[in-house]
Design a protein around this motif. Structure first.
Motif, short mmCIF file in Angstrom:
data_model
loop_
_atom_site.label_atom_id
_atom_site.label_comp_id
_atom_site.label_asym_id
_atom_site.label_seq_id
_atom_site.Cartn_x
_atom_site.Cartn_y
_atom_site.Cartn_z
N THR A 1 -4.35 -2.45 -8.60
CA THR A 1 -5.34 -1.61 -9.28
C THR A 1 -5.78 -0.51 -8.33
OG1 THR A 1 -6.10 -3.50 -10.58
CG2 THR A 1 -7.56 -1.58 -10.48
N VAL B 1 -9.21 4.02 -3.93
CA VAL B 1 -9.51 2.69 -3.43
C VAL B 1 -8.54 1.76 -4.16
CG1 VAL B 1 -11.23 0.85 -3.25
CG2 VAL B 1 -11.93 3.25 -3.04
N THR B 2 -7.80 0.99 -3.40
CA THR B 2 -6.77 0.13 -3.98
C THR B 2 -7.09 -1.34 -3.70
OG1 THR B 2 -5.13 1.86 -3.63
CG2 THR B 2 -4.29 -0.37 -4.00
N GLU B 3 -6.96 -2.14 -4.73
CA GLU B 3 -7.07 -3.59 -4.59
C GLU B 3 -5.92 -4.20 -5.38
OE1 GLU B 3 -9.98 -6.99 -6.19
OE2 GLU B 3 -10.96 -5.51 -4.89
N GLY B 4 -4.97 -4.77 -4.67
CA GLY B 4 -3.79 -5.29 -5.35
C GLY B 4 -3.06 -4.19 -6.07
N THR C 1 2.13 1.84 -3.59
CA THR C 1 1.04 2.33 -4.44
C THR C 1 0.77 3.80 -4.15
OG1 THR C 1 0.06 0.13 -4.52
CG2 THR C 1 -1.38 1.98 -5.06
N PRO D 1 0.82 -1.23 0.00
CA PRO D 1 0.00 0.00 0.00
C PRO D 1 0.85 1.27 0.00
CG PRO D 1 -0.89 -1.60 1.55
CD PRO D 1 0.42 -2.15 1.06
#
Length: 139
Positions: free
Chosen positions: A77, A72-75, A6, A3
């Motif tokens: 993306t 909003v982060t998922e992996g 990112t 995180p």
């Protein structure tokens, strides 16, 4: 990516889009990255493609600024909501400068790999921009 990594990429990316710094472009955008923008029928590619998008925006809005409002982060993306503000001081999509200020939202998806953006799908509120500069009647 972690995180923190990112968040760092997105922070540098926001700095890049607000400065159009070519060095930053190469730091955060993969050479073969693909950008889907409603202003172009075909994807733009790499740092040069994104610099082309920024140049188009700056031609119409020389003081354009993007503020990253939320993510909003998922992996690898990232969904990101921006506010774009600027003053219409140059031609934009054939509309001569009006001197009017704009403030619109954009929702974009970013795909990351190895600490760089490899793809973006952007959805700026172009209708809102056109309404705010007087090119399209507001409801």
């Amino acid at each position: 990516m972690s995180p923190q990594s990112t968040e760092s990429v997105m922070s540098r990316f926001v700095e890049f889009i607000n400065t159009a710094d070519e060095g930053l472009a190469r730091e955060v955008i993969a050479p073969d990255a693909e950008f889907h923008a409603p202003s172009h029928p075909e994807p733009l590619r790499g740092p040069e493609g994104y610099l082309e998008l920024i140049a188009m925006m700056r031609a119409g809005f020389p003081d354009v600024r993007w503020t990253l409002e939320e993510t909003v982060t998922e992996g690898d993306t990232v969904a990101a909501r921006f506010t774009m503000r600027g003053t219409h001081r140059g031609e934009f999509f054939g509309i001569p400068a009006s001197g009017k200020t704009i403030s619109v939202q954009a929702m974009n998806f970013y795909y990351l790999a190895d600490g760089k953006i490899i793809k973006e799908r952007g959805q700026p509120d172009l209708l809102g921009v056109m309404q705010q500069i007087g090119a399209v009647p507001a409801p």
